[in-house]
Design an enzyme around this catalytic site. Structure first.
Site, PDB file in Angstrom:
ATOM      1  N   ASP A   1    -137.652 -95.824  61.785  1.00  0.00           N
ATOM      2  CA  ASP A   1    -137.194 -96.974  61.480  1.00  0.00           C
ATOM      3  C   ASP A   1    -137.938 -98.389  61.537  1.00  0.00           C
ATOM      4  OD1 ASP A   1    -134.259 -98.253  61.188  1.00  0.00           O
ATOM      5  OD2 ASP A   1    -134.879 -99.319  62.975  1.00  0.00           O
TER       6      ASP A   1
ATOM      7  N   GLU B   1    -139.323 -95.343  57.149  1.00  0.00           N
ATOM      8  CA  GLU B   1    -138.487 -96.474  56.427  1.00  0.00           C
ATOM      9  C   GLU B   1    -139.527 -97.582  56.309  1.00  0.00           C
ATOM     10  OE1 GLU B   1    -134.612 -99.096  56.906  1.00  0.00           O
ATOM     11  OE2 GLU B   1    -135.703 -98.838  58.689  1.00  0.00           O
TER      12      GLU B   1
END
Length: 522
Positions: free
Chosen positions: A175, A244
């Site tokens: 993330d 990401e």
């Protein structure tokens, strides 16, 4: 809410769908201020979702079915309820505990934030604590940013990686992979501060816009090089990382997938491209050009838990800026056009070399819940933006399994953690099962052909079929497949002698209608 045993029970469905792996969003111990992306304990499962033993059983069953399991890792920030942050609050300014996070004295007389940074969710990126210092949170105040210049933070996350790898996890989706390192001195920044604004200014492709001081700093790469060495220490096992990273231009994103870093990085340029042939061709070409320079595959994606589902997004007028959620008072997407384009876009994506990620429920053609009452909204962006940004709740609604069951079969009652729209009933998995024209059937056929022909391992060449037509030839190990997507107003004839393998919509004889994609051989 759903839980890990529930996911384990649905793994046969995923095996039948034809995917190779399942990526789980965070299930760690968390107060759930941001749907689990505020982690209080990285080595345990939140009781809301089960136990550590449930996670291990899920991995065991997935491996039995030939599926790999990727888990979400959240290294940019923790929960404010994490033991480290609680210790930092108790220890006070100048302590080693505070050095694990980004604490600073305020500006001026100390009553103002240290700089002008804003939170992705809206409002200041700084919160003051009782002793007068401020801590950085690029997201919600309950998500304090780690200080990745601190060796203790690096050692801790390397230990967390090993903890899950030792339990059979096959990889990590990382993330906010571009956010861990901040520019030295934390200078003010006058440009767009939102996480998802990176691709909105076309001049960035020419390198004319300086990188924001909180995103995509060069120092992140040595962190991932160390992580890659850990993955490779599991000799004989195929462990991966997927980034990401909302990064522009494509050449900067490609740095994340150099041979000693990530194996994959989501291609958000493709996700954000408008439904226009020239734009899509340009994105596909630039993506391959950048990744070819570092010898890495391109990783395609059309929907995820942070954006409006592509069945809704593509139903908005072409050229509309991608909204952060759609509410009942907003212009509503054209559901018919949106689903038609979504099926065509997916057919294009799954025919391209590289890897592809699907978002839960897109195989059913699910739209966002675009008429959700505002009283149900949970995304922190809704409150922190002063109710200006609807946020991501509309794409996170539980998917429908059984049309006539309470909660469409998601759980034992009609209550679901976010309300489901009535439009989900006809799209339930049991209604689509056995229907050769359903979106579920389309996805299964696409994934079966993709696997059989090994399209992900192919090489791509374009050919000219008209200004409003995307046309490629994928020379794959399993055969040469032609891809054609008609984005124009009139049907387009297939080449003479074409044998159709699959089409996103019925053809008109040998002609491809508007907003339709087809795979064929000649």
């Amino acid at each position: 809410m759903g839980d890990l045993p529930g996911i384990t029970g649905k793994l046969p469905y995923l095996r039948a769908l034809g995917v190779d792996a399942v990526w789980l969003s965070p299930f760690y111990t968390s107060p759930q201020a941001d749907a689990g992306y505020d982690v209080a304990d990285y080595r345990d499962v939140d009781p809301l979702f089960g136990t550590l033993a449930d996670a291990e059983e899920l991995v065991t069953e997935a491996h039995r079915l030939g599926l790999k399991v990727i888990v979400d890792l959240v290294p940019n920030h923790s929960s404010d309820e994490h033991a480290w942050f609680q210790a930092a609050l108790a220890a006070g300014p100048g302590s080693t505990e505070r050095e694990r996070y980004v604490f600073r004295d305020g500006s001026g007389d100390g009553s103002q934030p240290p700089n002008n940074w804003e939170s992705v969710f809206g409002g200041p990126a700084w919160t003051r604590v009782p002793d007068g210092q401020w801590y950085l949170h690029l997201f919600d105040p309950k998500q304090p940013d780690f200080n990745w210049d601190n060796p203790q933070v690096r050692e801790e996350f390397e230990s967390i990686l090993r903890f899950w790898l030792d339990r059979g996890i096959d990889g990590f989706r990382v993330d906010v992979a571009h956010g861990l390192i901040k520019q030295a001195g934390l200078p003010d920044y006058g440009g767009p501060l939102a996480l998802l604004d990176a691709a909105d200014d076309a001049s960035q492709h020419a390198g004319e816009v300086a990188r924001p001081p909180m995103w995509d700093q060069d120092g992140v790469h040595e962190i991932y090089q160390a992580w890659r060495r850990i993955l490779e220490s599991y000799a004989g096992e195929d462990r991966i990382m997927c980034a990401e990273a909302w990064v522009e231009p494509p050449e900067r994103l490609a740095l994340y997938v150099r041979p000693d870093e990530f194996q994959q990085a989501f291609n958000f340029d493709f996700l954000q491209a408008p439904w226009e042939a020239d734009e899509l061709r340009q994105v596909i070409a630039s993506s391959y050009a950048a990744n070819d320079q570092v010898g890495a595959p391109t990783t395609w994606v059309l929907s995820n838990h942070d954006v409006v589902r592509h069945a809704s997004r593509l139903g908005l007028p072409i050229g509309t800026r991608r909204p952060n959620g759609i509410g009942a008072d907003d212009p509503q997407p054209d559901a018919v056009a949106g689903l038609r384009r979504a099926r065509a876009a997916t057919t294009l994506m799954l025919g391209l070399p590289g890897s592809s990620y699907l978002y839960q429920g897109e195989e059913l053609g699910l739209p966002d819940h675009t008429t959700m009452p505002d009283s149900y909204r949970q995304d922190p962006a809704w409150e922190r933006s002063g109710h200006q940004e609807k946020g991501r709740d509309g794409c996170r609604v539980p998917i429908p399994w059984v049309a006539d069951a309470p909660g469409y079969g998601f759980g034992p009652s009609e209550r679901t953690w976010l309300p489901q729209p009535e439009t989900y009933g006809p799209l339930a998995a049991d209604r689509q099962e056995g229907d050769p024209t359903s979106t579920l059937s389309l996805y299964r056929q696409l994934l079966r052909l993709r696997r059989e022909l090994r399209l992900g391992e192919g090489s791509l060449a374009s050919w000219d079929a008209g200004a409003d037509v995307i046309a490629y030839r994928n020379e794959a190990p399993g055969g040469v497949v032609q891809l054609l997507v008609n984005l124009g107003a009139s049907p387009v004839e297939l080449p003479s002698g074409a044998t159709v393998l699959i089409a996103s919509e019925p053809l008109e004889g040998t002609a491809v209608p508007t907003d339709t994609a087809v795979w064929f051989t000649v």
